[in-house]
Structure formats: C-alpha cells, structure tokens
Design an enzyme around this catalytic site. Structure first.
Site, PDB file in Angstrom:
ATOM      1  N   ASN A 167       0.863  -1.176   0.000  1.00  0.00           N
ATOM      2  CA  ASN A 167       0.000   0.000   0.000  1.00  0.00           C
ATOM      3  C   ASN A 167       0.900   1.228   0.000  1.00  0.00           C
ATOM      4  OD1 ASN A 167      -2.904  -1.061   0.426  1.00  0.00           O
ATOM      5  ND2 ASN A 167      -1.701  -2.178   1.958  1.00  0.00           N
ATOM      6  N   GLU A 168       1.140   1.749  -1.181  1.00  0.00           N
ATOM      7  CA  GLU A 168       2.077   2.842  -1.360  1.00  0.00           C
ATOM      8  C   GLU A 168       1.480   4.176  -0.919  1.00  0.00           C
ATOM      9  OE1 GLU A 168       4.969   2.052  -1.887  1.00  0.00           O
ATOM     10  OE2 GLU A 168       5.286   0.657  -3.525  1.00  0.00           O
ATOM     11  N   PRO A 169       2.315   5.216  -0.744  1.00  0.00           N
ATOM     12  CA  PRO A 169       1.785   6.539  -0.414  1.00  0.00           C
ATOM     13  C   PRO A 169       0.657   6.938  -1.353  1.00  0.00           C
ATOM     14  CG  PRO A 169       4.174   6.568  -0.278  1.00  0.00           C
ATOM     15  CD  PRO A 169       3.788   5.215  -0.821  1.00  0.00           C
ATOM     16  N   SER A 171      -2.390   5.597  -0.761  1.00  0.00           N
ATOM     17  CA  SER A 171      -3.423   4.586  -0.502  1.00  0.00           C
ATOM     18  C   SER A 171      -4.379   5.082   0.577  1.00  0.00           C
ATOM     19  CB  SER A 171      -2.766   3.274  -0.046  1.00  0.00           C
ATOM     20  OG  SER A 171      -1.944   2.732  -1.051  1.00  0.00           O
ATOM     21  N   THR A 186      10.114   2.119  -3.553  1.00  0.00           N
ATOM     22  CA  THR A 186       9.953   0.689  -3.294  1.00  0.00           C
ATOM     23  C   THR A 186      10.732  -0.133  -4.314  1.00  0.00           C
ATOM     24  OG1 THR A 186       7.758   1.069  -2.365  1.00  0.00           O
ATOM     25  CG2 THR A 186       8.264  -1.165  -3.090  1.00  0.00           C
TER      26      THR A 186
END
Length: 643
Positions: A167-169, A171, A186
């Site tokens: 869940n990347e920035p 999300s 990432t």
C-alpha cells in the site's frame, strides 16, 4: 573548567510524543524473539480452543528472524502449525512462483518447508494470473479471510516511504486488496534482490489497508537506521495517506517493535531531555551540547546560558554550572578525538590521544566484510597505518561475488579462454569451470541463482581487485587474507544464518595475527545485511578469545560503511585527511573496477562508492568545523568497542 560529575538519578514522569504503543529492543534478534513468542501464544490459545489461528504474514528481511524463531520452537516440539492458516500480504506481478524473488518461494524457504503447516492452509496472492481475473481473485482473497472471522494477528514491515504491504503513499484507509503500481522508492529498495532496477516488477498484488486495520492484532517491525526517519513520521507524525503506516495510529490493538537503530530519530531517543529528566553523564552531555550547537549553527564555545535554557537544557545548567564551563569540557573532549596517528604516536604522551603510544609498531588486523570495504570506509586510515610503520593485515570476510555483474564475469571468462587458446595452454580443470560458467551466464534466467562455477569466477574478480588495492596501499600480498565465510555462499541476496564455521574462521585469523588493533565494520544500516552478520561473527570470536593473553593488548575500533557515519557525539577517534590523501583514497577505490560504472546493488543512491565515501568524509570534517574545531578536507571516524 569543571569536571562532569557522577550521574544523578532524577525522578520525573516521562512524556511521550509517540502516538502508537512502541517497544524498543537492543537489536533485531531480541525484538524478533519477542514477536515470535506472541505469535506462538496465539497459536497455542486458538489450538486449545479448537479453533484455527489465522495469521497475516509479511516477507522481506524484517520478519526472517521471527520465522527462524518459530521454526526453532516447532523443531523443539514446543509448537505445532497443524491448526494454522496463513494469508500473505502481497506478491509481485507478474512473477513466477519459483522465481528467486517470488514471495511464494520466500515463504517456503523461510517458514513453510520447515514446519508442519498444511499446504492448503497457506495463501499467497498469485502473481501469474491473467489481468482480467485479478479483480475476482482479490475479492475472493478477502472473502476467505472474512469467512474465518478475520486475521488474529498481522505482522508488518514498513517501507522507507511508509508503505505497509504494498500500500504505497496515496493509498486510502478503506483500500481493498488490489493490483498496485509500485512507488519508485519501493522499486529501488527491491533492486538489490533483482540485480537491477530494470528487472523489478512495476506492479504487485497487495492486501488493502482496510484488511490490515481489520486484523485483531497488528505488530509492525522495523530494524536498522535506514528506517529511523520513516518510523518517526509514522509514530510521531500526523495520520496521512502520504505515510500509510500512520493509519495504524487508529488501530485499537497495535504495537511497533523496533531496534535501537530504527528508533534513533524518535524524540525519546534523539533528544530525551526535551521529554524527561535524564542522567547527565559525559555521553549525554556531549550528545546534548553538540545537538544544540548544530541546531543553532553555532560553535560550541559560543553557546550561552540563555540558549541552553531556551532549548530544554536548563537542567544541565542547574546540575553543572555555567554554559562556558560545559562548553569547554565538551569542546576539549571532541578535540581529543582527532589524531593523525591512528596506531598511536610513539615517544609522545597519549593522555589525550584516542590510541596508545606503545607498542610503537603494532600488528593491525582490518576486517573487511566485502573486498572493498577496507578502502571505501577507512582508506585514509589504512594508508596512514601502513605509512607509519605498522604491520597491517586485511581479512576479507566474504567473496563479494554476487556484486559482480554477469557481463563483467563474461568479459573476464572470455579473456581467460582466449588467452589459453592463443598460447595453447592446457588447464583442463579450470578450463571446464570457465566454460561451464560462460555457458550458464549466456542463457541465465531471472529466476536462476549463480551456479558454483560462476560464483567462483566472480569471486576471483573481486579477489584480484582486493590484491591490487593492497599493493597500491603498500602491504604485501601475503598480508591479504581471504576468509570466504560460508554463510555468504548462497548465490543469492538472501544469506544463510551465521554458523560455527564462520565464527571459527574469524577466531582463527585473530589467533594467527595476535593483533594490537582490530578494525571492523560497525554498520547498523541493515541489521540483516552482510556487514552486520560479519560483525556478529567478530563479536562472537572476540568473546571466545578474550581470555587469551595476547587479547589484553588488543583494542577494537569500529568504522562505518559507505552508507552512513557515526553521529558526532559517538565518535572516539577521528582521523583527518588532507586533499592529497582524499585523492589517494579515491585512486585506491578505483582498483575495484567491477564496482564502478553501474554497481549491481546500487540501492537508492546513484553515486559511485568513491563519491559516497568522499561526501561522507567531507561531511564529518564539516561537522567538526561547524562545532568550532580545525578545518580539514575530510575525516574518517571510529568508535571503540569494549569486549
């Protein structure tokens, strides 16, 4: 001038800026054992109630020691996984399950193959599904968890950008299991596993934030100083989609489990005097005064009583007097760390020097985790020790073979084969090795790890470069020792645990040299990395040898790698370098040609190693200058280890 008095015990209720329950352990091993015990407790309680334990699992280096401890408990008969159901957080897309970097393979190798869990109870997102089937798969994945009553326990790591799972920035807190485009940070962090950034998948399937927040218990682990900055944001900062881990501040049953390195930026660790009364010993005083001076951009000797009072250091003044007196005490302590004689200066007083004057010529043993860490991390000091007449040895702990690019290995093999053919040299044994390696490399797949012959060739390349550096510095070839510690020789980024053979190899070289000085890499940037494993082997060897008579005269100094430097208040020996010495160190680093112009494990830093080393050494010199001390071109820093 005053002397800092014995520490006084002060009583005051501490204040915390941490918005999440947090446990800080001395290292990753102790933290992992505590988490494994909690997981084992859940499994036992659910089993006693006749219900399955539903666990959410994570991958990566962070939980590896947790899984190792769970395996140990199972092997000793203390734990059964027959009634355990697992759901992994994520998987790369598109990736084959048997690929070296696949999380399917990771979980089998790190846990599932070593315990009695039923294969049908292990659930991991499928990274090979057609795109049109992904949505239905993700819905079904969450439905399976819900049918079981939700996750009893979810273990998490954290990315440097604050991601949990993938869940990347950006999300949202209500995000569901889905296909996610990976953030560049990432992908850069994963490039070491894949060999290059270009090979890292751009997407992954991840369990959503909502599924994580719905877990009955969540424990996030973070180890290493490279996680310290994001941990501070997640724990002390505002809840924001820019740092998905910050959502955990709203979970009713969550804990962050950290080691000292990852907790270093928390206010309670970095500036504890702002939250509570502290013990004002020499170490804490030096830390507070240097922090104050650097924060105000003022030399130490210009700090005033008012500035102490306005910046939370009134207790320091109350206990030890005027700012003037404290300033001089700290300033002189820093001044005494600086020496151009890292082996000690013979026929000179050593009262205020970090090293002993005698013996005048010392036997020095430099441990280098990889074949270039010696010159990168302490090349200036290395050269000084040789120039000042000490008997210097270098012990290269690992072959460093995985850091050699395939193209570089092929170029090396082609030269050898062509050379033998041109001069009709007969060497059947090694000729077959080189030919086998060349054949493998030409058809190598991304899912394959290097075979032994390839690792042998790549190791030869790095060994030759290390010898070239030793010749450049001025030590004889026989003083270069290649230990080839077994834990490293997996052919993959993931290494074996440290073993008895590794420790014995290190102990044997110490016993052979009987050094007056040992230099070792004290890197904490990645507690699972090669540097830390090599350091653990040295510490264990020292513990075994400490009763030997020759060890009474042995001092151990720790240096840092290319990634970070000791904090200014930690430094106990600072070796200055002139502009000429900086250039000489650069040329020594250049001897490692396989590590130039596109390093295999470049990480998030695009600079080459010589640039990183120079920038770091110059930054340390600038800090000393900002604090009011002499101005140097560069400084290499060391901390003494007491065993």
């Amino acid at each position: 001038m005053i002397e800092i008095a014995e520490p006084m015990e002060l009583e005051k209720e501490s204040v915390s800026l941490e918005r999440v329950p947090t446990s800080i352990f001395k290292d990753a091993t102790e933290a992992s054992k505590a988490v494994a015990q909690e997981i084992a407790g859940i499994i036992r309680r659910k089993n006693a109630a006749g219900k399955p334990a539903v666990l959410g699992l994570a991958t990566g280096s962070t939980p590896k020691k947790v899984y190792a401890e769970l395996i140990r408990m199972y092997q000793e008969g203390d734990l059964s996984f027959e009634n355990v159901i697992t759901f992994n957080l994520d998987e790369y897309y598109h990736i084959e399950p048997d690929a070296v970097q696949s999380y399917h393979r990771f979980m089998k190798e790190q846990l599932f193959d070593h315990v009695n869990i039923l294969p049908e109870n292990c659930h991991i997102p499928t990274g090979t599904l057609p795109l049109e089937k992904l949505s239905a798969f993700c819905q079904h994945y969450e439905a399976m968890i819900e049918e079981l009553g939700g996750l009893d326990f979810q273990i998490l790591g954290i990315g440097r950008n604050g991601h949990i799972g993938f869940n990347e920035p950006g999300s949202l807190i209500n995000s569901r299991t889905r296909l996610m485009t990976l953030d560049i940070t990432t992908r850069i962090d994963a490039s070491g596993d894949f060999g290059s950034l270009a090979k890292v998948p751009r997407r992954a399937i991840t369990m959503g934030v909502k599924a994580i927040m719905d877990a009955k218990r969540v424990v996030l682990l973070a180890f290493g100083e490279h996680k310290a900055e994001i941990i501070k944001k997640a724990i002390e900062g505002s809840v924001t989609e820019a740092v998905p881990a910050s959502y955990l501040q709203g979970h009713v049953n969550v804990k962050f489990v950290l080691d000292e390195a990852s907790a270093a930026e928390l206010t309670s660790r970095k500036t504890p005097w702002l939250l509570e009364d502290v013990v004002w010993d020499k170490v804490m005083t030096k830390k507070a005064v240097t922090h104050l001076a650097l924060s105000l951009n003022k030399p130490i000797l210009k700090l005033t009583n008012r500035e102490y009072n306005e910046n939370g250091l009134s207790d320091l003044l109350a206990n030890y007097g005027q700012a003037y007196d404290i300033n001089i005490q700290v300033f002189q302590g820093l001044q005494h760390t600086i020496t151009g004689w890292p082996g000690g200066k013979s026929f000179a007083s050593d009262v205020n020097r970090p090293e002993r004057a005698v013996p005048a010529q010392k036997r020095v043993l430099i441990f280098s985790p990889h074949p270039d860490d010696d010159i990168i991390s302490m090349g200036g000091t290395f050269q000084r020790l040789v120039d000042q007449g000490h008997e210097v040895h270098v012990a290269y702990q690992t072959s460093g073979n995985i850091a050699v690019a395939d193209d570089e290995a092929l170029r090396f093999i082609d030269f050898l084969v062509d050379f033998n053919e041109k001069f009709n040299l007969e060497n059947d044994k090694y000729g077959k090795v080189f030919e086998e390696a060349r054949t493998f490399l030409k058809d190598k797949k991304n899912s394959e790890i290097d075979i032994p012959s390839v690792r042998y060739v790549k190791g030869l390349i790095r060994q030759g470069e290390a010898k070239a550096t030793c010749r450049f510095v001025g030590i004889p070839t026989e003083n270069a020792h290649f230990l080839n510690m077994p834990f490293y020789e997996t052919g993959a980024v993931q290494k074996n645990p440290i073993g008895e053979a590794d420790v014995q190899i290190v102990a044997d070289i110490i016993a052979e040299i009987k050094p007056h000085q040992i230099y070792a890499a004290g890197d904490l940037a990645d507690p699972h990395g090669t540097h830390k494993v090599c350091l653990d082997a040295i510490f264990e060897a020292l513990a075994r040898l400490k009763k030997e008579e020759y060890m009474n005269d042995c001092w151990v100094w720790l240096y840092r790698g290319a990634w970070a430097e000791w904090n200014i208040h930690e430094i106990e020996m600072a070796v200055p370098m002139s502009p000429t010495q900086v250039l000489q160190k650069r040329y020594g680093i250049f001897k490692h040609q396989s590590q130039k112009d596109g390093v295999v494990f470049q990480g998030s830093d695009s600079r080459e190693f010589w640039q990183r080393a120079e920038d770091r050494n110059q930054a340390t010199a600038e800090l000393y200058n900002k604090l009011g001390l002499a101005e140097y071109a560069a400084i290499e820093a060391f901390v003494r280890y007491h065993y």
